[in-house]
Motif scaffolding. Structure first.
Motif: not given
Lengths: 494, 130, 491
Positions: B113, B100-101, B120-121, B110, B94, B116-118, B104-105, B97-98, B30
């Motif tokens: 991340i 903060r990302i 979680e889904d 990318e 930008g 990780l999202d997947r 939390s991650y 945000l990086v 990122l």
């Protein structure tokens, strides 16, 4: 008094601009929320006044600091701007009412005031883009609104909001920079930044490759912001992970302003002949619009989250707007503008429903919405109204849009196109009905206790839902203003 | 040929532009994305500035009584001051945000991340079924 | 606003007002139901007050110009619409009475929502009946679809939801894809959408295109249940019987065929339709629907499904009447709206009564039931004769004019279709009566009178009686319709 009203154009932008840091200073959420609503309605009142001033075809010019063009920046308001100002400021005002009830649930504790500051800055940017008569100023205001909207999106509860905001930031900045390049090339060809001067000189200028390239950069740059298929990837994440109130605000204003820019640049600056006869962007824009209508709607059918579903539906709705433009006729542009107004109402209502659902359920996953029809009937009735408007049922605003758009298509003998518009609206029926069945016919997992969200959330939701019906039955206002705006910009675009 | 060489400034701009765009789109890191975006924006600044150059022109500072001096066009420079501010702001946002990302991650890549999202889904929806 | 226009607006607003009242009074069922009846009577009364003026040639109009520029919302009462309005509002009163008996006897849930949606549906049907232009018709057509959806899915079961999906799917898709498209097409070529005596399309469009436009209209009006878009009607039979009776034998389906007829008369014009020969395709489709649906009805054991297919077949009589495009066939089609409504609503009332009293739904279970429920089965018998077209019942008149129309149009094959269909309707209706009266009761069931509750029996006997009475008053209906189909008044 007379003096004061002369300055309305600048007040339109300056009021929210000054209010933003003020929120930051006030901090106390109760105070800030009332203050923001007042600011929202002040902007709305100003925009209505401006619309009334220009509706008969006069153009209102306001020179900043009394510097006449080409030295100074001027604000230039014709019917098209005024219509968009009304849309943006009215939606902002309504959404701001919902602020307090909402902020506590979906925005982390103690950050409410940040929401208001950023929202007011976004509003400033959007109003600025719309009102200004200077192309570089467009870029600056666009970036003001974009940067603050990234912040708004990042305020979302889940960590994915951060990633959504980041992707939007990259995409959005690239888009804006494209626009900047285009503006630079236009400046190179004409030596002015003022829209009126630029229009004149572009009409006379030789049609060199530089102008073509400028047009390409401008259109692509705006298309990113407008989420024209296939440049829409940022939109689903941005709308579904941001706080629902932010989605309601952005969905009903940001893409609309981008559409305004597309019209302003294509018809106002480059001119009809160049855009549709020499470069023929409709050859590209028309199929893309049709694809957006279908791909967006089909994708919406398969979503498992309410807000995400709405986001995909927005992509399809943007397709209707760009389709109107790519018809390259006055009726087509009018249809696009009618849809701008109407879509703002219905999508705003639906995203506010999403806000209500979030308030109650903590999220908007579809399986959490089972049986909500009995648990929050008033809210869900608003959802049905918004949904029917999306489908385009007569008596709702959606029908007015569809009627205008299909008539415009048939006027150009594009029968197949008219048929495709109808067919795609049936896809909307599929996803709307999926929602209705979940909400009314599936058994809730936990209790059937009836509890509606607080009035502060319910009232704005129903203002918009009610407006979706009111303007569907009495559509004079939208149709009349949009047709006049289209006629005016067309006369200028010749 | 000579004409192409004479436009060397535009080539520089285009090369920078493409480099920036490529990095912003293709890199998974990122921070690198933000840097790519920044390079892209900078190339536009060069475009404008070289646009304002009038050959043989000098800095546009008005000297009383001399009307034989050719000045460069100052407007693009002024515009770019604003563009620089915008660029700085978006880069700062930008990077924020990086940060903060990363908080939390725990990563700024990318693909990690997304993974990780997947995950979680899948947990959410399979938890639903079970 | 003159006096008649006031009546028109009253008739349109009353049911809406009624729906609101039903919701408000939901907590007190008796009050709510009396309210429904009062509103029903008032609505019927105001529609009936229009008969005199319209007979004398007046066309009370009500225009609301604020809807889209150039597309005002307009109402204009002409004879055909008045007839449909009378049928819908008159039978609403009877069905409401019947509905109280049925819903209470059956202990249904959500009765308030039920009666509210019912009133809304009637408002929509009246809107269609009195519409003065195509766009108003379309608006109320869609309103009718959406207001009946909660009625179809009333049970809330998986089956009901699926049926609702089919219902909405077919009706909305056809209306949006074909009807709306046809409306827009018409507005582009004719530059008006107003229902004008003599039609607005003559000279604007011809040949194949006109045929295509006609088919767009015919298929766009999915409520007319032309094959292959008829599946929604049998599916909608999962609804409670009062819904099937009023809506799916009268209001909704008649709204469909009424729209077809009205478009044939006022948009195409009888002369234009007759001249081009482009209505042949529609004629054939309607004929196929008549026969295929009748034959299918023979094979069905479920009583309501059999009646549904019978309805599909009978609806196409009216479409065929429109497609034949002669004065007599149009007159027959108009009369058939009334005659079939009276007959078919009786049949559905009976089906519901049987269900409530004996909990029977299949034809094969009806053995000997006629002796336990003689009035009910007697009414069924009378209504069946009317549907078949035997004098001295109302159905005889409409069939007479339809057949005469087919002769006038020089289409002997269509005469054969009407005849064959009459025979088929004997085949699917008479066995029910025969079983009821002549077969022995199954083992274990007692003989002896076991009639339906009075609230149900009264309406169904009334409608059966009406089938008989209307035979002698058909002349009045004829005089009402004669001017619009180009016949001299009185015969």
């Amino acid at each position: 008094m007379n003096d004061f009203s002369v300055h309305l154009p600048i007040l339109q932008v300056v009021i929210p601009l000054l209010a933003a840091p003020f929120c930051f200073i006030l901090r106390k959420e109760a105070v800030v929320s009332v203050f923001t609503v007042l600011v929202g309605f002040a902007c709305f009142a100003i925009s209505m006044d401006l619309l009334a001033q220009v509706i008969d075809g006069d153009v209102l010019v306001y020179e900043l600091g009394d510097w006449a063009r080409p030295w100074g920046i001027e604000y230039r308001i014709d019917i098209l701007n005024a219509l968009l100002l009304v849309v943006v400021s009215s939606m902002a005002a309504v959404v701001f009412i919902a602020g307090p009830g909402q902020a506590r649930r979906a925005i982390p504790e103690g950050r409410g005031y940040l929401f208001y500051s950023a929202a007011l800055l976004t509003l400033t940017g959007l109003l600025g883009v719309t009102i200004t008569g200077d192309v570089f100023n467009v870029f600056v205001f666009l970036e003001i609104s974009s940067l603050s909207s990234y912040i708004l999106i990042a305020l979302g509860r889940s960590r994915r909001a951060l990633m959504a905001a980041f992707s939007y930031l990259i995409m959005g900045t690239i888009g804006a920079t494209f626009l900047l390049i285009g503006i630079g090339l236009m400046y190179q060809m004409t030596g002015t930044l003022n829209m009126v001067d630029m229009t004149e000189r572009l009409r006379d200028a030789e049609q060199t490759r530089t102008i073509f390239v400028a047009l390409a950069f401008v259109v692509v740059g705006i298309s990113v912001k407008l989420a024209v298929f296939p440049l829409h990837q940022w939109l689903p994440n941005a709308y579904s992970f941001s706080p629902p109130l932010v989605s309601a605000f952005l969905a009903s204003t940001a893409t609309k302003v981008a559409y305004y820019l597309l019209i302003r640049f294509c018809l106002g600056l480059f001119g009809l002949t160049l855009v549709f006869e020499v470069v023929e962007i409709d050859v590209l824009l028309l199929p893309l619009s049709v694809m957006a209508m279908f791909v967006g709607s089909i994708a919406a059918i398969y979503q498992r989250d309410f807000k995400r579903l709405l986001a995909y539906s927005s992509i399809a709705q943007v397709g209707y707007m760009t389709l109107g433009l790519s018809l390259a006729s006055e009726a087509g542009v009018a249809a696009g503008l009618i849809h701008v107004f109407n879509h703002a109402l219905m999508k705003g209502a639906l995203f506010l429903v999403a806000a209500c659902v979030t308030w109650r359920m903590g999220g908007t996953r579809l399986d959490a919405m089972k049986g909500l029809g009995r648990r929050m009937p008033v809210t869900m009735a608003a959802m049905v109204v918004g949904g029917l408007a999306l489908v385009g049922v007569p008596g709702t605003v959606g029908f007015v849009s569809k009627w205008a758009l299909v008539s415009a298509a048939l006027e150009k003998d594009a029968y197949l196109l008219g048929f495709l518009v109808m067919a795609s609206s049936l896809l909307a029926l599929v996803y709307v009905w999926k929602l209705v069945e979940i909400v009314y016919f599936q058994e809730p997992e936990t209790g059937i206790e009836r509890r509606e969200p607080p009035l502060r959330l319910l009232v704005p939701t129903w203002i918009l839902a009610g407006a979706s019906i009111y303007f569907g039955v009495f559509s004079d206002f939208a149709v009349d203003v949009a047709s006049r705006a289209a006629a005016q910009i067309f006369a200028a675009g010749m | 040929m000579m004409q192409l060489v004479a436009h060397w400034n535009y080539f520089a701009v285009i090369i920078l532009m493409m480099v920036g765009l490529y990095i912003a789109i293709s890199r998974g890191n990122l921070v690198k994305k933000v840097m790519g975006m920044n390079i892209f924006q900078t190339s536009v600044i060069l475009l404008y500035v070289s646009m304002g150059k009038v050959s043989g022109g000098t800095a546009p500072i008005l000297i009383e009584g001399r009307d034989d001096i050719i000045y460069s066009n100052p407007v693009p420079h002024v515009l770019m001051l604003t563009a620089i501010v915008v660029g700085v702001a978006s880069t700062a946002l930008g990077l924020a945000l990086v940060v903060r990302i990363r908080e939390s991650y725990g990563t700024v890549e990318e693909d990690e991340i997304v993974a990780l999202d997947r995950a979680e889904d899948e947990r959410e929806f399979s938890g639903e079924a079970g | 606003m003159d006096a008649e226009a006031t009546i028109v607006s009253t008739a349109l607003i009353l049911p809406l007002f009624g729906a609101l009242g039903v919701v408000a009074l939901g907590r007190w069922p008796n009050l709510r139901d009396s309210w429904t009846i009062a509103i029903g009577l008032a609505t019927f009364g105001s529609v009936a007050r229009l008969v005199g003026p319209v007979m004398e040639g007046a066309r009370p109009a009500l225009v609301q110009p604020d809807w889209m520029p150039g597309l005002g919302l307009g109402f204009e009462v002409e004879p055909l619409g008045l007839l449909f309005g009378l049928v819908a509002s008159g039978l609403w009163v009877l069905t409401s009475l019947y509905g109280f008996g049925y819903m209470r006897g059956h202990g249904e849930k959500n009765q308030t929502r039920f009666f509210a949606c019912f009133a809304l549906a009637i408002a929509a049907a009246l809107g269609i009946a009195f519409s003065g232009d195509l766009i108003t018709l379309f608006l109320f057509y869609e309103l009718l679809t959406f207001s009946t959806y909660p009625l179809v899915t009333h049970a809330g079961t998986e089956q009901a939801v699926r049926a609702g999906r089919l219902y909405l799917g077919i009706l909305v898709s056809t209306s949006v894809l074909f009807l709306l498209f046809a409306v827009l097409w018409t507005s582009v070529i004719a530059e008006t959408l107003h229902f004008t005596p003599g039609g607005i399309l003559e000279g604007q469009i011809e040949g194949k295109q006109a045929g295509l436009l006609l088919m767009f209209f015919a298929y766009g009006i999915g409520k007319a249940a032309l094959m292959p878009f008829h599946r929604w009607l049998p599916a909608a039979m999962v609804a409670p019987t009062p819904v099937s009776a009023l809506l799916h034998a009268v209001a909704v389906v008649k709204a469909g065929v009424f729209s077809v007829l009205k478009i044939a008369i006022y948009i195409f014009g009888i002369d234009f339709l007759a001249s081009g020969g482009f209505s042949n395709v529609l004629m054939i489709v309607a004929a196929i629907t008549i026969l295929a649906a009748s034959i299918h009805a023979l094979s069905l054991d479920n009583l309501k499904a059999r009646l549904a297919y019978s309805t599909i077949s009978q609806l196409s009589y009216i479409v065929l009447g429109a497609a034949l495009a002669t004065s007599a066939s149009m007159m027959g089609a108009g009369l058939h709206i009334l005659m079939h409504a009276l007959g078919k609503i009786t049949l559905f009332f009976v089906a519901g009564a049987i269900y409530v009293v004996a909990h029977k739904t299949e034809v094969s279970q009806l053995d000997g039931l006629g002796r336990r429920m003689p009035f009910t089965f007697g009414a069924f018998c009378v209504a069946s004769f009317s549907i078949i077209g035997l004098p001295p019942l109302g159905g005889a008149w409409s069939k007479w004019f339809l057949i005469q129309g087919a002769f006038d149009a020089g289409e002997p094959w269509m005469v054969v279709v009407f005849m064959a269909s009459s025979l088929l309707s004997i085949g699917y209706l008479m066995p029910i009566v025969a079983r009821g009266f002549f077969r022995p009761l199954p083992d274990g069931e007692e003989e002896g009178l076991d009639e339906a509750p009075l609230l149900m029996l009264l309406p169904l006997c009334t409608t059966a009686l009406a089938c008989f009475v209307i035979f002698f008053y058909a002349n009045d209906v004829y005089r009402l319709l004669a001017p619009i189909v180009g016949l001299d008044g009185g015969s």
